[in-house]
Write an enzyme that holds these catalytic residues in place. Structure first.
Site, PDB file in Angstrom:
ATOM      1  N   LEU A 131       0.879  -1.178   0.000  1.00 50.66           N
ATOM      2  CA  LEU A 131       0.000   0.000   0.000  1.00 50.66           C
ATOM      3  C   LEU A 131       0.914   1.225   0.000  1.00 50.66           C
ATOM      4  O   LEU A 131       1.089   1.920   0.990  1.00 50.66           O
ATOM      5  CB  LEU A 131      -0.931  -0.013   1.214  1.00 50.66           C
ATOM      6  CG  LEU A 131      -2.109   0.965   1.183  1.00 50.66           C
ATOM      7  CD1 LEU A 131      -2.943   0.767  -0.073  1.00 50.66           C
ATOM      8  CD2 LEU A 131      -2.971   0.793   2.404  1.00 50.66           C
ATOM      9  N   HIS A 132       1.556   1.443  -1.152  1.00 56.56           N
ATOM     10  CA  HIS A 132       2.559   2.490  -1.305  1.00 56.56           C
ATOM     11  C   HIS A 132       2.389   3.127  -2.686  1.00 56.56           C
ATOM     12  O   HIS A 132       1.889   2.495  -3.602  1.00 56.56           O
ATOM     13  CB  HIS A 132       3.957   1.863  -1.171  1.00 56.56           C
ATOM     14  CG  HIS A 132       5.055   2.867  -1.129  1.00 56.56           C
ATOM     15  ND1 HIS A 132       5.275   3.667  -0.035  1.00 56.56           N
ATOM     16  CD2 HIS A 132       5.982   3.211  -2.044  1.00 56.56           C
ATOM     17  CE1 HIS A 132       6.314   4.452  -0.291  1.00 56.56           C
ATOM     18  NE2 HIS A 132       6.752   4.196  -1.509  1.00 56.56           N
ATOM     19  N   ALA A 133       2.797   4.356  -2.821  1.00 60.27           N
ATOM     20  CA  ALA A 133       2.783   5.089  -4.088  1.00 60.27           C
ATOM     21  C   ALA A 133       1.386   5.105  -4.726  1.00 60.27           C
ATOM     22  O   ALA A 133       0.457   5.616  -4.123  1.00 60.27           O
ATOM     23  CB  ALA A 133       3.839   4.546  -5.030  1.00 60.27           C
TER      24      ALA A 133
END
Length: 85
Positions: A14-16
């Site tokens: 759950l990044h960028a």
């Protein structure tokens, strides 16, 4: 108050981009929404910095909580985003 669990499928966690999409969707709702790792602290799901600071990785489970009108529908959308590869 409604709650859902989701397992992160994206390779980057759950990044960028996944985090941005998640936060944008949460921010559209006029209700309180929090997210956190299972058995961990909850943060404001409408804050990109807070969501990225969770450092949620592929395969980890998150808990999303929303309180207010339309919470169930919003949680369904957020789970789809979290579980998208």
């Amino acid at each position: 108050m409604a709650e859902r669990k989701a397992t992160i499928a994206a390779e980057v966690g759950l990044h960028a981009r996944p985090a941005a999409t998640f936060v944008q969707t949460a921010a559209k709702a006029a209700i309180d929404v929090t997210v956190g790792k299972a058995n961990g602290p909850q943060v404001n799901a409408k804050s990109i910095l807070s969501v990225m600071a969770l450092d949620v990785r592929q395969g980890e489970t998150i808990v999303i909580v929303a309180d207010g009108e339309g919470a169930e529908e919003l949680l369904d959308e957020l789970v789809k985003i979290a579980e998208a590869p």
